[in-house]
Design an enzyme around this catalytic site. Structure first.
Site, PDB file in Angstrom:
ATOM      1  CG  HIS A  43      -1.939   1.077   1.244  1.00 34.79           C
ATOM      2  ND1 HIS A  43      -3.136   0.954   1.895  1.00 34.79           N
ATOM      3  CD2 HIS A  43      -1.953   2.317   0.689  1.00 34.79           C
ATOM      4  CE1 HIS A  43      -3.856   2.059   1.749  1.00 34.79           C
ATOM      5  NE2 HIS A  43      -3.133   2.897   1.014  1.00 34.79           N
ATOM      6  CD  GLU A  70      -4.313  -3.123   0.727  1.00 33.15           C
ATOM      7  OE1 GLU A  70      -4.859  -4.186   1.083  1.00 33.15           O
ATOM      8  OE2 GLU A  70      -3.842  -2.301   1.547  1.00 33.15           O
ATOM      9  CG  HIS A 190      -8.146  -3.213   8.773  1.00 28.71           C
ATOM     10  ND1 HIS A 190      -7.914  -3.019  10.111  1.00 28.71           N
ATOM     11  CD2 HIS A 190      -7.616  -2.131   8.153  1.00 28.71           C
ATOM     12  CE1 HIS A 190      -7.285  -1.874  10.293  1.00 28.71           C
ATOM     13  NE2 HIS A 190      -7.080  -1.315   9.111  1.00 28.71           N
TER      14      HIS A 190
END
Length: 238
Positions: A43, A70, A190
């Protein structure tokens, strides 16, 4: 079998703390794959506080499984992913200064924007995934953007799991069914961990992928990276 994609942001955070190349991000990514990971997730954020743009370019030819990038679809991010062409791009609604992803998209309020991004990714041959909560109406709208998958934001599940696992997973079972019915694949990520992952997967066995970073890297401090990946993979069997 649900794929395990290892998010290596935390490895980059540790490396950046000393300004050198220890630990070696590229070696860790290769080791994760050698130890059984089905993909590598990064990310890159605008401030490059963990993954740097240079890392993304260097990882691309080395990742032999699936590469998932991401990020918030800013012009700079879109330029990066169109050049790198990972197997998957996961679109998240993070502000530039966000500590970590903390909510999914309000798809209805961003329908035109997300549709245009998904169109560009499809034209480049890149699978798209939209980061969402469990609201079924929102998931149905995500399907209308033309996205291939949604990624369910699982922190609410992780928070409630110790107190009431059945109540924690119920909204995600409903959300996944809504996604499947709309023709979407389902990813999740997550705060999934060795504590809660097997239960989650047992209730949503058709998951395409889980993306796990923080908990997995923390576990690896005690168990070692190879054993940790083996245990996470075991949670996804059946």
């Amino acid at each position: 079998m649900t794929n395990l994609s290892v998010n290596i942001n935390k490895i980059a955070t540790l490396r950046n703390a000393r300004g050198e190349n220890v630990p070696d991000l590229l070696k860790v990514a290769a080791d994760c794959e050698a130890f059984g990971a089905d993909g590598i997730t990064v990310h890159p954020r605008p401030d490059e506080r963990h993954i740097r743009r240079e890392d993304v370019y260097r990882l691309r030819p080395l990742v032999k499984t699936e590469f998932n990038i991401e990020g918030y679809p800013s012009p700079e991010f879109i330029d990066l992913v169109l050049k790198v062409k990972p197997e998957q791009v996961t679109l998240v609604p993070d502000a530039p200064d966000a500590l970590t992803s903390s909510a999914g998209w309000n798809v209805g309020a961003n329908m035109d924007f997300l549709t245009s991004v998904v169109d560009r990714l499809r034209e480049a041959g890149i699978r798209s995934s939209i980061f969402v909560g469990t609201e079924t109406d929102n998931i149905q709208l995500a399907a209308r953007t033309g996205a291939d998958r949604v990624e369910l934001y699982t922190k609410p599940y992780a928070d409630l799991y110790p107190k009431d696992p059945e109540a924690a997973v119920a909204p995600f079972v409903e959300a996944a069914q809504a996604a499947f019915s709309a023709g979407l694949g389902v990813n999740a990520g997550h705060d999934l961990s060795l504590v809660n992952l097997e239960f989650f997967h047992r209730h949503i066995p058709r998951l395409s992928e889980v993306s796990i970073g923080h908990a997995l890297i923390c576990d690896a401090l005690y168990l070692g990276l190879e054993e940790t990946i083996r245990r996470y993979k075991d949670c996804l069997k059946g």
